[in-house]
Structure formats: structure tokens, C-alpha cells
Design a protein around this motif. Structure first.
Motif, PDB file in Angstrom:
ATOM      1  N   PRO A   1      23.777  54.476  18.677  1.00 50.79           N
ATOM      2  CA  PRO A   1      24.393  53.161  17.869  1.00 50.79           C
ATOM      3  C   PRO A   1      25.863  53.135  17.657  1.00 50.79           C
ATOM      4  O   PRO A   1      26.647  53.541  17.495  1.00 50.79           O
ATOM      5  CB  PRO A   1      23.710  53.967  17.369  1.00 50.79           C
ATOM      6  CG  PRO A   1      22.807  54.997  17.540  1.00 50.79           C
ATOM      7  CD  PRO A   1      23.399  55.735  19.072  1.00 50.79           C
ATOM      8  N   LEU A   2      25.701  51.659  17.397  1.00 55.89           N
ATOM      9  CA  LEU A   2      27.433  50.680  17.042  1.00 55.89           C
ATOM     10  C   LEU A   2      28.291  51.433  15.676  1.00 55.89           C
ATOM     11  O   LEU A   2      26.864  51.706  14.568  1.00 55.89           O
ATOM     12  CB  LEU A   2      27.870  49.290  17.504  1.00 55.89           C
ATOM     13  CG  LEU A   2      26.397  48.937  18.792  1.00 55.89           C
ATOM     14  CD1 LEU A   2      26.225  47.578  18.283  1.00 55.89           C
ATOM     15  CD2 LEU A   2      27.924  49.197  19.561  1.00 55.89           C
ATOM     16  N   THR A   3      28.654  51.330  15.713  1.00 54.52           N
ATOM     17  CA  THR A   3      29.609  52.261  13.728  1.00 54.52           C
ATOM     18  C   THR A   3      29.265  50.741  13.553  1.00 54.52           C
ATOM     19  O   THR A   3      29.279  49.560  14.187  1.00 54.52           O
ATOM     20  CB  THR A   3      30.995  52.908  14.133  1.00 54.52           C
ATOM     21  OG1 THR A   3      31.674  51.657  14.768  1.00 54.52           O
ATOM     22  CG2 THR A   3      31.138  53.640  14.852  1.00 54.52           C
ATOM     23  N   LYS A   4      29.831  50.860  11.940  1.00 58.53           N
ATOM     24  CA  LYS A   4      29.477  49.363  11.371  1.00 58.53           C
ATOM     25  C   LYS A   4      30.899  48.315  11.662  1.00 58.53           C
ATOM     26  O   LYS A   4      29.932  47.108  11.711  1.00 58.53           O
ATOM     27  CB  LYS A   4      30.013  49.687   9.982  1.00 58.53           C
ATOM     28  CG  LYS A   4      29.084  49.466   8.853  1.00 58.53           C
ATOM     29  CD  LYS A   4      29.473  49.548   7.538  1.00 58.53           C
ATOM     30  CE  LYS A   4      28.281  48.394   6.217  1.00 58.53           C
ATOM     31  NZ  LYS A   4      28.257  49.168   5.514  1.00 58.53           N
ATOM     32  N   ALA A   5      31.924  49.445  12.043  1.00 59.78           N
ATOM     33  CA  ALA A   5      33.059  48.404  12.683  1.00 59.78           C
ATOM     34  C   ALA A   5      33.043  47.645  14.137  1.00 59.78           C
ATOM     35  O   ALA A   5      32.876  46.350  14.360  1.00 59.78           O
ATOM     36  CB  ALA A   5      34.381  49.384  12.557  1.00 59.78           C
ATOM     37  N   GLU A   6      31.482  48.827  14.966  1.00 56.43           N
ATOM     38  CA  GLU A   6      31.989  47.593  16.347  1.00 56.43           C
ATOM     39  C   GLU A   6      30.215  46.719  15.868  1.00 56.43           C
ATOM     40  O   GLU A   6      30.526  46.106  16.896  1.00 56.43           O
ATOM     41  CB  GLU A   6      31.094  48.606  17.224  1.00 56.43           C
ATOM     42  CG  GLU A   6      32.124  49.477  17.575  1.00 56.43           C
ATOM     43  CD  GLU A   6      31.554  50.703  17.759  1.00 56.43           C
ATOM     44  OE1 GLU A   6      32.397  51.482  18.909  1.00 56.43           O
ATOM     45  OE2 GLU A   6      30.473  51.605  17.249  1.00 56.43           O
ATOM     46  N   TYR A   7      29.742  46.985  15.243  1.00 55.20           N
ATOM     47  CA  TYR A   7      28.607  45.990  14.840  1.00 55.20           C
ATOM     48  C   TYR A   7      29.107  44.758  14.163  1.00 55.20           C
ATOM     49  O   TYR A   7      28.339  43.498  14.189  1.00 55.20           O
ATOM     50  CB  TYR A   7      27.123  46.589  13.795  1.00 55.20           C
ATOM     51  CG  TYR A   7      26.559  45.043  13.631  1.00 55.20           C
ATOM     52  CD1 TYR A   7      25.680  45.216  15.171  1.00 55.20           C
ATOM     53  CD2 TYR A   7      26.099  45.430  12.268  1.00 55.20           C
ATOM     54  CE1 TYR A   7      24.079  44.365  14.571  1.00 55.20           C
ATOM     55  CE2 TYR A   7      24.742  44.255  12.310  1.00 55.20           C
ATOM     56  CZ  TYR A   7      24.066  43.704  13.787  1.00 55.20           C
ATOM     57  OH  TYR A   7      23.530  42.961  13.361  1.00 55.20           O
ATOM     58  N   MET A   8      30.438  44.963  13.326  1.00 48.20           N
ATOM     59  CA  MET A   8      30.812  44.082  12.850  1.00 48.20           C
ATOM     60  C   MET A   8      31.460  42.824  14.034  1.00 48.20           C
ATOM     61  O   MET A   8      31.511  41.842  13.738  1.00 48.20           O
ATOM     62  CB  MET A   8      32.035  44.137  11.500  1.00 48.20           C
ATOM     63  CG  MET A   8      31.416  44.732  10.988  1.00 48.20           C
ATOM     64  SD  MET A   8      29.601  43.401  10.068  1.00 48.20           S
ATOM     65  CE  MET A   8      30.856  42.697   8.723  1.00 48.20           C
ATOM     66  N   ILE A   9      31.769  43.642  15.170  1.00 51.11           N
ATOM     67  CA  ILE A   9      32.561  42.651  16.168  1.00 51.11           C
ATOM     68  C   ILE A   9      31.614  42.354  17.071  1.00 51.11           C
ATOM     69  O   ILE A   9      31.593  40.896  17.034  1.00 51.11           O
ATOM     70  CB  ILE A   9      33.299  43.729  16.739  1.00 51.11           C
ATOM     71  CG1 ILE A   9      34.374  44.514  15.911  1.00 51.11           C
ATOM     72  CG2 ILE A   9      33.781  43.003  18.548  1.00 51.11           C
ATOM     73  CD1 ILE A   9      35.303  45.367  16.887  1.00 51.11           C
ATOM     74  N   ILE A  10      30.354  42.537  17.398  1.00 48.76           N
ATOM     75  CA  ILE A  10      29.471  42.096  17.987  1.00 48.76           C
ATOM     76  C   ILE A  10      28.943  40.780  17.099  1.00 48.76           C
ATOM     77  O   ILE A  10      28.892  39.848  17.933  1.00 48.76           O
ATOM     78  CB  ILE A  10      28.046  43.403  17.918  1.00 48.76           C
ATOM     79  CG1 ILE A  10      28.400  44.297  18.617  1.00 48.76           C
ATOM     80  CG2 ILE A  10      27.231  42.381  18.363  1.00 48.76           C
ATOM     81  CD1 ILE A  10      28.447  43.896  20.041  1.00 48.76           C
ATOM     82  N   LYS A  11      28.621  41.015  15.921  1.00 49.29           N
ATOM     83  CA  LYS A  11      28.593  39.976  15.099  1.00 49.29           C
ATOM     84  C   LYS A  11      29.050  38.587  14.910  1.00 49.29           C
ATOM     85  O   LYS A  11      29.124  37.428  15.512  1.00 49.29           O
ATOM     86  CB  LYS A  11      27.930  40.505  13.240  1.00 49.29           C
ATOM     87  CG  LYS A  11      26.529  41.338  13.263  1.00 49.29           C
ATOM     88  CD  LYS A  11      26.861  41.649  12.241  1.00 49.29           C
ATOM     89  CE  LYS A  11      26.035  40.656  11.074  1.00 49.29           C
ATOM     90  NZ  LYS A  11      25.465  41.366   9.756  1.00 49.29           N
ATOM     91  N   ASN A  12      30.165  38.829  15.131  1.00 54.68           N
ATOM     92  CA  ASN A  12      31.178  37.878  15.596  1.00 54.68           C
ATOM     93  C   ASN A  12      31.568  37.449  16.752  1.00 54.68           C
ATOM     94  O   ASN A  12      32.082  35.476  17.308  1.00 54.68           O
ATOM     95  CB  ASN A  12      33.024  38.673  15.357  1.00 54.68           C
ATOM     96  CG  ASN A  12      33.577  37.970  15.065  1.00 54.68           C
ATOM     97  OD1 ASN A  12      33.174  36.757  13.909  1.00 54.68           O
ATOM     98  ND2 ASN A  12      34.761  37.704  15.281  1.00 54.68           N
ATOM     99  N   ILE A  13      30.790  37.728  17.866  1.00 56.51           N
ATOM    100  CA  ILE A  13      30.394  36.650  18.850  1.00 56.51           C
ATOM    101  C   ILE A  13      29.911  35.903  19.450  1.00 56.51           C
ATOM    102  O   ILE A  13      30.763  34.662  20.211  1.00 56.51           O
ATOM    103  CB  ILE A  13      29.545  37.686  20.027  1.00 56.51           C
ATOM    104  CG1 ILE A  13      30.125  39.313  20.339  1.00 56.51           C
ATOM    105  CG2 ILE A  13      29.526  36.803  21.426  1.00 56.51           C
ATOM    106  CD1 ILE A  13      29.478  39.878  21.065  1.00 56.51           C
ATOM    107  N   PRO A  14      29.049  35.073  18.349  1.00 58.27           N
ATOM    108  CA  PRO A  14      28.885  33.644  18.685  1.00 58.27           C
ATOM    109  C   PRO A  14      29.721  33.172  17.913  1.00 58.27           C
ATOM    110  O   PRO A  14      29.975  31.811  19.157  1.00 58.27           O
ATOM    111  CB  PRO A  14      27.360  33.754  17.581  1.00 58.27           C
ATOM    112  CG  PRO A  14      27.269  34.981  17.852  1.00 58.27           C
ATOM    113  CD  PRO A  14      27.560  35.755  17.412  1.00 58.27           C
TER     114      PRO A  14
END
Length: 289
Positions: free
Chosen positions: A125-138
Motif C-alpha cells: 500500500p502507498l504511504t500518505k505522501a506517495e498517495y499525494m504524489i499519485i493524486k497529483n498526476i492529473p
């Protein structure tokens, strides 16, 4: 003989999809920047893909059988483009809009090329910080695509919004309902469907009807656009009727009838018998033949 013809057609689609996927990879791969030349190439591929979709009936079957495997960028983008354009067509979009939708689909994950592969391909599972990076892709995709001269507003918004959800639970902007561009709503459905229907590094592909079920659930929960989901499920139901499937008891069956309100439990013909999966809950469909 029709079976053989189908196999040849499927093979042809696979080859064409592979070649377009590697072309998209090349377009993206050049220093990970989009240039004016790329744009004309992308437009050419959008047209090419649109022609393949129009003339070839095996497109859906190929996507349903193979998903995008573990290629969550290039092949995924091509699959999403094909699914989006089918949904766009079923929803009554004209040719020009469908082509713009294909272009938006092919570019929607461009931002992934700017993200570390270790995050994209992480098995845990992604860490919170990694998930924020993913959410920035769009947003990254949007900023890059915006640099292309003469790019349509609808393409830009399509690239920005595939992860928005009608109930406001999506990202990057947390938009609701009509604030989400129709391209964003269509792309969301195609994107979710291809992702669930594909093997990914962190999990295996779901069974054929589980993916349909999930789309159904998300539309009922108000995440995905309800009307567009109905249109999508109806279109896929029409495709599935007459297809041969493998059942969990090892037998082969043919789908005879589908009910969109109970999408994962069609009526089947097995040998000479009819089996209704709505009442026969011990059996499920494992794969499309």
C-alpha cells in the motif's frame, strides 16, 4: 469457420493495439515532453484508433480478454481510449467529439511518466505522501498537455478530470456532478473498468463480471455518472450476449440473456440446459472464451 475468423480478427486487434501502445510510448518517451510534432502524431493515432474501433468488432473482446496486463500507462491509455470512444458513441457523441475523447484518453496518464516507477509499481500500500504524489498526476498531465498549441478545451478537461467523482470524493479538485466535464465522466468509467479488468503488479485481474458489478456499484453510490454507467453496461451487455464463457464448475456456457439491473448474473445455455445465475448462486463466470 466463424471461430477461426474471430481468432484471426482478435490477433489483428492485439497486434494493432500493441503497435499503437508502443507508438504512444515513443511519443511520451522523448524526454517526457510533448511537442507540436507529437501532437500531430497523437491526432493521427486518434484517427487510426477511431478507424480500428469503427471497423473491427473484436476490439471489445480483446480488451475484455486481455485488459492492459501490467502496462498501466501505454496499453492502458489505448484501452481507455477504445472504451471511452465506444461509450461516447453509445452516449450519442458525434465523430469529432469522439476523436477528441480518444486524444484525451491517450494523454490522460502522461503525468505518470514524470513519477518515479517505484511508486507506480509499488506492490504494498502507498504511504500518505506517495498517495499525494499519485493524486497529483492529473494536474501534471494537464499542465503538460496545456503546452500543446491549439489543444481543445474539452481535451484538456478530459485529461484533468478522470479521477473526479460525482459525489465530490475524487481528485485533484474534488469536483461534484455537473462541475465535471462529460469527457471526465466518460474517462472515469473507462479507466476504472480497464484497471479492474487487468492484472496489476499489486493484484490480479477481477473476473469478467466483477468489473461490471463494480461499475454498477459505483454508479449507485453516486461516484460514477449514473446515466453514463447505464449506457456503458447496456452496451457491454449487448456485446456479451452470444459469447462463450468458462464457468467455475469447469463447464463452458453461452450467455443468452443479460439483465442490467443484475449485471453479473446472466442467463446461460449449458449443453441443452438453461442456467439462471440469479437463482443459481453456486456457479460464477470465470472467464470469457
Amino acid at each position: 469457420a466463424s471461430n477461426e475468423k474471430d481468432l484471426i480478427e482478435l490477433k489483428k486487434v492485439e497486434e494493432e493495439f500493441k503497435s499503437i501502445s508502443s507508438d504512444v510510448k515513443e511519443i511520451f518517451g522523448n524526454n517526457n515532453t510533448l511537442t507540436v510534432d507529437n501532437t500531430s502524431e497523437i491526432r493521427a493515432y486518434s484517427r487510426k484508433l477511431q478507424d480500428i474501433i469503427k471497423t473491427n468488432h473484436s476490439i471489445l473482446k480483446s480488451i475484455l480478454l486481455h485488459g492492459s496486463k501490467e502496462d498501466s500507462i501505454y496499453r492502458h491509455s489505448v484501452n481507455v481510449a477504445a472504451l471511452s470512444s465506444l461509450l461516447g458513441k453509445w452516449a450519442g457523441l458525434n465523430e469529432v467529439d469522439c476523436r477528441a475523447l480518444i486524444t484525451a484518453s491517450m494523454l490522460h496518464d502522461f503525468g505518470k511518466t514524470k513519477i518515479s516507477a517505484s511508486i507506480l509499481n509499488k506492490k504494498t500500500p502507498l504511504t500518505k505522501a506517495e498517495y499525494m504524489i499519485i493524486k497529483n498526476i492529473p494536474k501534471i498531465s494537464y499542465e503538460e498537455v496545456k503546452k500543446i498549441p491549439y489543444i481543445g478545451e474539452n481535451i484538456l478537461l478530459g485529461v484533468l478530470m478522470p479521477h473526479e467523482r460525482c459525489d465530490g470524493s475524487g481528485y485533484p479538485l474534488g469536483l461534484k456532478g455537473d462541475a465535471i466535464h462529460p469527457f471526465g465522466k466518460i474517462l472515469a468509467i473507462a479507466d476504472v473498468f480497464d484497471a479492474i479488468n487487468s492484472n496489476r503488479i499489486y493484484r490480479n485481474k477481477k473476473k469478467p463480471f466483477e468489473a461490471l458489478n463494480l461499475i454498477k456499484e459505483e454508479s449507485i453510490q453516486g461516484k460514477l455518472d449514473y446515466t453514463l454507467c447505464e449506457t456503458f453496461l447496456k452496451g457491454l451487455s449487448n456485446f456479451y450476449i452470444g459469447q462463450d464463457v468458462l464457468l467455475s464448475n469447469g463447464k463452458q456456457a453461452r450467455i443468452v440473456q443479460m439483465d442490467t439491473s443484475n449485471i453479473s448474473s446472466p442467463l446461460l445455455l449449458v449443453d441443452e440446459d438453461f442456467i439462471d445465475l440469479r437463482t443459481n448462486t453456486d456457479i460464477n463466470i470465470v472467464q470469457l472464451m
